[in-house]
Design an enzyme around this catalytic site. Structure first.
Site, PDB file in Angstrom:
ATOM      1  N   LYS A 186     -19.950  12.468   0.395  1.00 22.28           N
ATOM      2  CA  LYS A 186     -19.575  11.168  -0.027  1.00 22.28           C
ATOM      3  C   LYS A 186     -20.756  10.444  -0.751  1.00 22.28           C
ATOM      4  O   LYS A 186     -21.950  10.509  -0.267  1.00 22.28           O
ATOM      5  CB  LYS A 186     -19.285  10.436   1.017  1.00 22.28           C
ATOM      6  CG  LYS A 186     -18.797   8.879   0.848  1.00 22.28           C
ATOM      7  CD  LYS A 186     -18.258   8.241   2.265  1.00 22.28           C
ATOM      8  CE  LYS A 186     -17.735   6.870   2.128  1.00 22.28           C
ATOM      9  NZ  LYS A 186     -17.171   6.313   3.342  1.00 22.28           N
TER      10      LYS A 186
ATOM     11  N   ASP B 282     -11.289  -0.024  10.965  1.00 23.94           N
ATOM     12  CA  ASP B 282     -10.370   0.451   9.839  1.00 23.94           C
ATOM     13  C   ASP B 282      -9.178   1.573  10.362  1.00 23.94           C
ATOM     14  O   ASP B 282      -8.932   2.389   9.608  1.00 23.94           O
ATOM     15  CB  ASP B 282     -11.227   0.830   8.622  1.00 23.94           C
ATOM     16  CG  ASP B 282     -10.464   1.039   7.555  1.00 23.94           C
ATOM     17  OD1 ASP B 282      -9.445   0.124   7.150  1.00 23.94           O
ATOM     18  OD2 ASP B 282     -10.913   1.994   6.475  1.00 23.94           O
TER      19      ASP B 282
ATOM     20  N   GLY C 127     -13.058   4.939  -2.856  1.00 24.24           N
ATOM     21  CA  GLY C 127     -12.645   3.965  -2.042  1.00 24.24           C
ATOM     22  C   GLY C 127     -13.567   2.647  -2.506  1.00 24.24           C
ATOM     23  O   GLY C 127     -14.413   2.844  -3.730  1.00 24.24           O
ATOM     24  N   GLY C 128     -13.502   1.758  -1.864  1.00 17.18           N
ATOM     25  CA  GLY C 128     -14.268   0.489  -2.399  1.00 17.18           C
ATOM     26  C   GLY C 128     -15.677   0.747  -2.265  1.00 17.18           C
ATOM     27  O   GLY C 128     -16.722   0.067  -3.139  1.00 17.18           O
ATOM     28  N   TYR C 129     -16.126   1.620  -1.372  1.00 18.73           N
ATOM     29  CA  TYR C 129     -17.570   1.961  -1.122  1.00 18.73           C
ATOM     30  C   TYR C 129     -18.098   3.148  -1.616  1.00 18.73           C
ATOM     31  O   TYR C 129     -19.254   3.245  -2.294  1.00 18.73           O
ATOM     32  CB  TYR C 129     -18.014   1.833   0.364  1.00 18.73           C
ATOM     33  CG  TYR C 129     -18.073   0.486   0.825  1.00 18.73           C
ATOM     34  CD1 TYR C 129     -19.450  -0.341   0.705  1.00 18.73           C
ATOM     35  CD2 TYR C 129     -16.964  -0.289   1.452  1.00 18.73           C
ATOM     36  CE1 TYR C 129     -19.529  -1.560   1.465  1.00 18.73           C
ATOM     37  CE2 TYR C 129     -17.145  -1.542   1.831  1.00 18.73           C
ATOM     38  CZ  TYR C 129     -18.239  -2.234   1.897  1.00 18.73           C
ATOM     39  OH  TYR C 129     -18.185  -3.298   2.109  1.00 18.73           O
ATOM     40  N   GLY C 130     -17.109   4.001  -1.857  1.00 17.22           N
ATOM     41  CA  GLY C 130     -17.855   5.262  -2.289  1.00 17.22           C
ATOM     42  C   GLY C 130     -16.656   6.464  -2.744  1.00 17.22           C
ATOM     43  O   GLY C 130     -15.551   6.078  -2.709  1.00 17.22           O
TER      44      GLY C 130
ATOM     45  N   LEU D 256     -11.494  13.981  -3.656  1.00 18.08           N
ATOM     46  CA  LEU D 256     -10.708  13.665  -2.872  1.00 18.08           C
ATOM     47  C   LEU D 256      -9.999  12.174  -2.681  1.00 18.08           C
ATOM     48  O   LEU D 256      -8.811  11.773  -2.654  1.00 18.08           O
ATOM     49  CB  LEU D 256     -11.332  13.910  -1.185  1.00 18.08           C
ATOM     50  CG  LEU D 256     -11.799  15.243  -0.672  1.00 18.08           C
ATOM     51  CD1 LEU D 256     -12.399  15.286   0.421  1.00 18.08           C
ATOM     52  CD2 LEU D 256     -10.221  15.983  -0.729  1.00 18.08           C
TER      53      LEU D 256
END
Length: 256
Positions: free
Chosen positions: A53, A149, A33-36, A30
């Site tokens: 995730k 966010d 992102g910066g984290y996952g 999908l």
């Protein structure tokens, strides 16, 4: 550059059709992102599609970032509202990669509605939508959660009603730190600006660089509301003040 190449070598997305912990089958990738990384997966226990995730490698090795990943799960578990994704399960992949699963919100992002489908929102519809979003923001703040966010890709339209996703930057906030709420108020203000711009007509003068205050044909009262949300003017103190301002503006729109 070296770190980027190293991460590219180490971080390999989960393959389509791979099975996680004898339960989840990866359907599709999908987002990154910066984290996952997030995936669409099929949960053979729930017999339903879910969002899975995982935490990225360079975030797993930093204690503070790993704790943020855990906090996202804690926040989702605290929420009990149909307009937010439900938390389902957590664990580890191959004993190393932490993951969790949550409800998949089926719908279109507000970003897709505006840019791909070019949906139009008049002033009345915009402020009414603002009230809908504000109700969700108020629910979060009442439960001491600040999303931090709020952007159009994180708003999912489900049967014409908004849902809010992606709590990767969310934080818990006690009532003694109401200034953190301003993150969400500013996010709301920017979302409303996108809606106002949906009916903006281009002209020969549009080549000139102008601010939204000059471009958008909003009333002075409407502009003041946006300015206060963005903290350009005296900021709103809480959701109730914003609600009163939106309702007053809707009454003005009704009288037109």
């Amino acid at each position: 550059m070296l770190l980027s190449k190293l991460l590219k070598h180490i971080e390999k997305p989960l393959e389509t059709n791979s099975i996680i912990n004898n339960r989840y089958k990866i359907i599709s990738f999908l987002a990154k992102g910066g984290y996952g990384y997030t995936y669409m997966a099929f949960d053979h226990v729930k017999n339903a599609e879910v969002v899975l995730k995982t935490l990225r490698f360079h975030k797993r090795i930093i204690k503070k970032e790993y704790q943020r990943f855990q906090q996202e799960q804690k926040i989702l578990q605290r929420i009990e509202h149909a307009s937010f994704p439900s938390f389902y399960d957590s664990g580890f992949i191959h004993g190393k990669i932490p993951y969790f699963t949550m409800e998949f919100k089926s719908g279109k992002t507000l970003e897709k509605c505006l840019f791909d489908e070019q949906s139009k929102w008049n002033d009345k519809q915009t402020f009414y939508f603002g009230l809908q979003l504000l109700e969700l923001i108020e629910y979060l703040h009442t439960n001491h959660i600040v999303h931090r966010d709020l952007h159009i890709p994180n708003i999912i339209m489900v049967n014409s009603h908004p849902s809010i996703i992606d709590f990767g930057l969310a934080t818990l906030c006690d009532q003694n730190k109401p200034t953190l709420h301003q993150y969400d108020f500013a996010g709301l203000g920017n979302i409303l600006l996108f809606l106002f711009y949906s009916t903006y007509e281009l002209s020969n003068d549009n080549n000139k660089e102008r601010s939204w205050q000059d471009e958008l044909p909003l009333s002075s009262d409407a502009k003041l509301i946006i300015k206060r949300l963005l903290a350009i003017e005296e900021p709103f103190k809480d959701c109730n003040q914003i609600k009163n301002a939106f309702q007053q503006q809707l009454r003005i729109e009704e009288e037109k």
